[in-house]
Scaffold this motif. Structure first.
Motif, PDB file in Angstrom:
ATOM      1  N   LEU A   1       0.865  -1.174   0.000  1.00 30.14           N
ATOM      2  CA  LEU A   1       0.000   0.000   0.000  1.00 30.14           C
ATOM      3  C   LEU A   1       0.901   1.222   0.000  1.00 30.14           C
ATOM      4  O   LEU A   1       1.717   1.404   0.905  1.00 30.14           O
ATOM      5  CB  LEU A   1      -0.901  -0.013   1.243  1.00 30.14           C
ATOM      6  CG  LEU A   1      -1.899   1.128   1.365  1.00 30.14           C
ATOM      7  CD1 LEU A   1      -2.923   1.058   0.235  1.00 30.14           C
ATOM      8  CD2 LEU A   1      -2.603   1.045   2.716  1.00 30.14           C
ATOM      9  N   ARG A   2       0.769   2.050  -1.027  1.00 31.01           N
ATOM     10  CA  ARG A   2       1.597   3.245  -1.162  1.00 31.01           C
ATOM     11  C   ARG A   2       0.756   4.468  -0.832  1.00 31.01           C
ATOM     12  O   ARG A   2      -0.269   4.700  -1.464  1.00 31.01           O
ATOM     13  CB  ARG A   2       2.158   3.328  -2.568  1.00 31.01           C
ATOM     14  CG  ARG A   2       3.078   2.147  -2.866  1.00 31.01           C
ATOM     15  CD  ARG A   2       3.279   1.937  -4.323  1.00 31.01           C
ATOM     16  NE  ARG A   2       1.963   1.771  -4.941  1.00 31.01           N
ATOM     17  CZ  ARG A   2       1.748   1.690  -6.238  1.00 31.01           C
ATOM     18  NH1 ARG A   2       2.734   1.748  -7.064  1.00 31.01           N
ATOM     19  NH2 ARG A   2       0.541   1.531  -6.717  1.00 31.01           N
ATOM     20  N   VAL A   3       1.214   5.238   0.164  1.00 29.87           N
ATOM     21  CA  VAL A   3       0.454   6.362   0.692  1.00 29.87           C
ATOM     22  C   VAL A   3       1.356   7.590   0.768  1.00 29.87           C
ATOM     23  O   VAL A   3       2.526   7.478   1.136  1.00 29.87           O
ATOM     24  CB  VAL A   3      -0.075   6.036   2.109  1.00 29.87           C
ATOM     25  CG1 VAL A   3      -0.923   7.162   2.646  1.00 29.87           C
ATOM     26  CG2 VAL A   3      -0.862   4.730   2.103  1.00 29.87           C
ATOM     27  N   ALA A   4       0.802   8.768   0.444  1.00 25.14           N
ATOM     28  CA  ALA A   4       1.559  10.013   0.577  1.00 25.14           C
ATOM     29  C   ALA A   4       0.644  11.094   1.122  1.00 25.14           C
ATOM     30  O   ALA A   4      -0.567  11.074   0.911  1.00 25.14           O
ATOM     31  CB  ALA A   4       2.132  10.438  -0.771  1.00 25.14           C
ATOM     32  N   ALA A   5       1.255  12.047   1.825  1.00 23.87           N
ATOM     33  CA  ALA A   5       0.482  13.127   2.430  1.00 23.87           C
ATOM     34  C   ALA A   5       1.390  14.281   2.812  1.00 23.87           C
ATOM     35  O   ALA A   5       2.615  14.134   2.887  1.00 23.87           O
ATOM     36  CB  ALA A   5      -0.236  12.608   3.677  1.00 23.87           C
ATOM     37  N   LEU A   6       0.766  15.404   3.087  1.00 25.81           N
ATOM     38  CA  LEU A   6       1.455  16.532   3.695  1.00 25.81           C
ATOM     39  C   LEU A   6       1.787  16.191   5.145  1.00 25.81           C
ATOM     40  O   LEU A   6       1.142  15.333   5.748  1.00 25.81           O
ATOM     41  CB  LEU A   6       0.542  17.766   3.710  1.00 25.81           C
ATOM     42  CG  LEU A   6       0.253  18.458   2.399  1.00 25.81           C
ATOM     43  CD1 LEU A   6      -0.787  19.544   2.613  1.00 25.81           C
ATOM     44  CD2 LEU A   6       1.517  19.050   1.826  1.00 25.81           C
ATOM     45  N   SER A   7       2.728  16.897   5.730  1.00 26.48           N
ATOM     46  CA  SER A   7       3.117  16.657   7.125  1.00 26.48           C
ATOM     47  C   SER A   7       1.938  16.724   8.080  1.00 26.48           C
ATOM     48  O   SER A   7       1.834  15.914   8.993  1.00 26.48           O
ATOM     49  CB  SER A   7       4.152  17.684   7.568  1.00 26.48           C
ATOM     50  OG  SER A   7       5.385  17.373   7.020  1.00 26.48           O
ATOM     51  N   GLY A   8       1.059  17.685   7.915  1.00 25.86           N
ATOM     52  CA  GLY A   8      -0.060  17.859   8.830  1.00 25.86           C
ATOM     53  C   GLY A   8      -0.984  16.664   8.903  1.00 25.86           C
ATOM     54  O   GLY A   8      -1.698  16.475   9.890  1.00 25.86           O
ATOM     55  N   PHE A   9      -0.962  15.840   7.884  1.00 27.73           N
ATOM     56  CA  PHE A   9      -1.813  14.654   7.856  1.00 27.73           C
ATOM     57  C   PHE A   9      -1.161  13.433   8.496  1.00 27.73           C
ATOM     58  O   PHE A   9      -1.815  12.416   8.699  1.00 27.73           O
ATOM     59  CB  PHE A   9      -2.175  14.284   6.409  1.00 27.73           C
ATOM     60  CG  PHE A   9      -3.116  15.230   5.751  1.00 27.73           C
ATOM     61  CD1 PHE A   9      -4.469  15.192   6.031  1.00 27.73           C
ATOM     62  CD2 PHE A   9      -2.653  16.151   4.823  1.00 27.73           C
ATOM     63  CE1 PHE A   9      -5.342  16.053   5.413  1.00 27.73           C
ATOM     64  CE2 PHE A   9      -3.523  17.013   4.197  1.00 27.73           C
ATOM     65  CZ  PHE A   9      -4.867  16.977   4.492  1.00 27.73           C
ATOM     66  N   MET A  10       0.121  13.488   8.774  1.00 27.87           N
ATOM     67  CA  MET A  10       0.842  12.297   9.223  1.00 27.87           C
ATOM     68  C   MET A  10       0.263  11.651  10.485  1.00 27.87           C
ATOM     69  O   MET A  10       0.124  10.433  10.522  1.00 27.87           O
ATOM     70  CB  MET A  10       2.331  12.584   9.384  1.00 27.87           C
ATOM     71  CG  MET A  10       3.057  12.768   8.079  1.00 27.87           C
ATOM     72  SD  MET A  10       2.893  11.302   7.012  1.00 27.87           S
ATOM     73  CE  MET A  10       3.458  11.977   5.460  1.00 27.87           C
ATOM     74  N   PRO A  11      -0.085  12.409  11.526  1.00 22.28           N
ATOM     75  CA  PRO A  11      -0.665  11.741  12.701  1.00 22.28           C
ATOM     76  C   PRO A  11      -1.951  10.973  12.381  1.00 22.28           C
ATOM     77  O   PRO A  11      -2.141   9.849  12.856  1.00 22.28           O
ATOM     78  CB  PRO A  11      -0.943  12.887  13.678  1.00 22.28           C
ATOM     79  CG  PRO A  11       0.027  13.948  13.276  1.00 22.28           C
ATOM     80  CD  PRO A  11       0.129  13.833  11.774  1.00 22.28           C
ATOM     81  N   ILE A  12      -2.797  11.535  11.551  1.00 20.46           N
ATOM     82  CA  ILE A  12      -4.036  10.871  11.138  1.00 20.46           C
ATOM     83  C   ILE A  12      -3.692   9.628  10.318  1.00 20.46           C
ATOM     84  O   ILE A  12      -4.265   8.557  10.512  1.00 20.46           O
ATOM     85  CB  ILE A  12      -4.918  11.830  10.311  1.00 20.46           C
ATOM     86  CG1 ILE A  12      -5.381  12.998  11.164  1.00 20.46           C
ATOM     87  CG2 ILE A  12      -6.107  11.097   9.690  1.00 20.46           C
ATOM     88  CD1 ILE A  12      -5.994  14.133  10.376  1.00 20.46           C
ATOM     89  N   LEU A  13      -2.736   9.781   9.428  1.00 21.64           N
ATOM     90  CA  LEU A  13      -2.346   8.685   8.550  1.00 21.64           C
ATOM     91  C   LEU A  13      -1.732   7.524   9.330  1.00 21.64           C
ATOM     92  O   LEU A  13      -2.054   6.363   9.082  1.00 21.64           O
ATOM     93  CB  LEU A  13      -1.358   9.211   7.509  1.00 21.64           C
ATOM     94  CG  LEU A  13      -1.021   8.319   6.348  1.00 21.64           C
ATOM     95  CD1 LEU A  13      -2.264   7.827   5.640  1.00 21.64           C
ATOM     96  CD2 LEU A  13      -0.131   9.081   5.377  1.00 21.64           C
ATOM     97  N   VAL A  14      -0.879   7.815  10.284  1.00 18.19           N
ATOM     98  CA  VAL A  14      -0.253   6.758  11.081  1.00 18.19           C
ATOM     99  C   VAL A  14      -1.319   5.978  11.856  1.00 18.19           C
ATOM    100  O   VAL A  14      -1.309   4.744  11.872  1.00 18.19           O
ATOM    101  CB  VAL A  14       0.826   7.337  12.028  1.00 18.19           C
ATOM    102  CG1 VAL A  14       1.265   6.309  13.056  1.00 18.19           C
ATOM    103  CG2 VAL A  14       2.016   7.845  11.210  1.00 18.19           C
TER     104      VAL A  14
END
Length: 170
Positions: free
Chosen positions: A13-26
């Motif tokens: 699964l390949r995922v990318a985001a802005l820094s601000g989204f990282m906590p939600i993404l993790v």
């Protein structure tokens, strides 16, 4: 999610985001691994336009970006997931911190730092076009540099409301 060959869950699964989204993404990836433990996941930080390009070229499965109506109209196959608003972010003892609302002419008197993303830079440009010159201290893709400028009260930043309070370290 891409509408191409990666629309179903697979081994990578390949995922990318802005820094601000990282906590939600993790948090999301942690929950996903509970139900699909064999999935290998790559998380990459990148700017919004790069995420859109990678999704459209079928090199990413999921991308989280800041978007506007114009972006969504141009980005075929992408769907908005989470509404948000731009908010002012500053140190706790900054004179701006005690204000419930702030007029642009007052805001323009204070230095600003900004995360380096095309859509945030466009937001800054629209703000300048409407209200005049912004006292821009610097633009950076380094969150530590932005945080330091705000914590030490050298500047304020514009951030996304849903990403605030997500930093597990602070």
């Amino acid at each position: 999610m891409s509408q191409g060959s990666h629309s179903t869950l697979h081994q990578e699964l390949r995922v990318a985001a802005l820094s601000g989204f990282m906590p939600i993404l993790v948090k999301t990836i942690v929950e996903l691994k509970k139900v699909a433990p064999n999935i290998q996941t790559s998380i990459i930080e990148m700017a919004s336009q790069d995420v859109v390009n990678e999704i459209q070229n079928d090199r990413l499965d999921i991308g989280l970006i800041v978007y506007s109506g114009r972006v969504m109209n141009a980005a075929k196959g992408l769907e908005p997931m989470l509404p948000g608003e731009f908010v002012l972010v500053t140190g706790r003892t900054s004179p701006l911190a005690s204000l419930r609302s702030i007029k642009p002419d007052v805001l323009l008197q204070h230095p600003m730092v900004l995360y380096h993303d095309n859509y945030l830079l466009q937001f800054k440009d629209r703000l300048m076009a409407e209200y005049g010159r912004i006292n821009l201290l610097f633009v950076s893709n380094n969150l530590d540099a932005l945080d330091q400028a705000m914590i030490e009260e050298h500047a304020f930043a514009i951030g996304l409301d849903f990403s605030l309070g997500q930093d597990p370290l602070g």
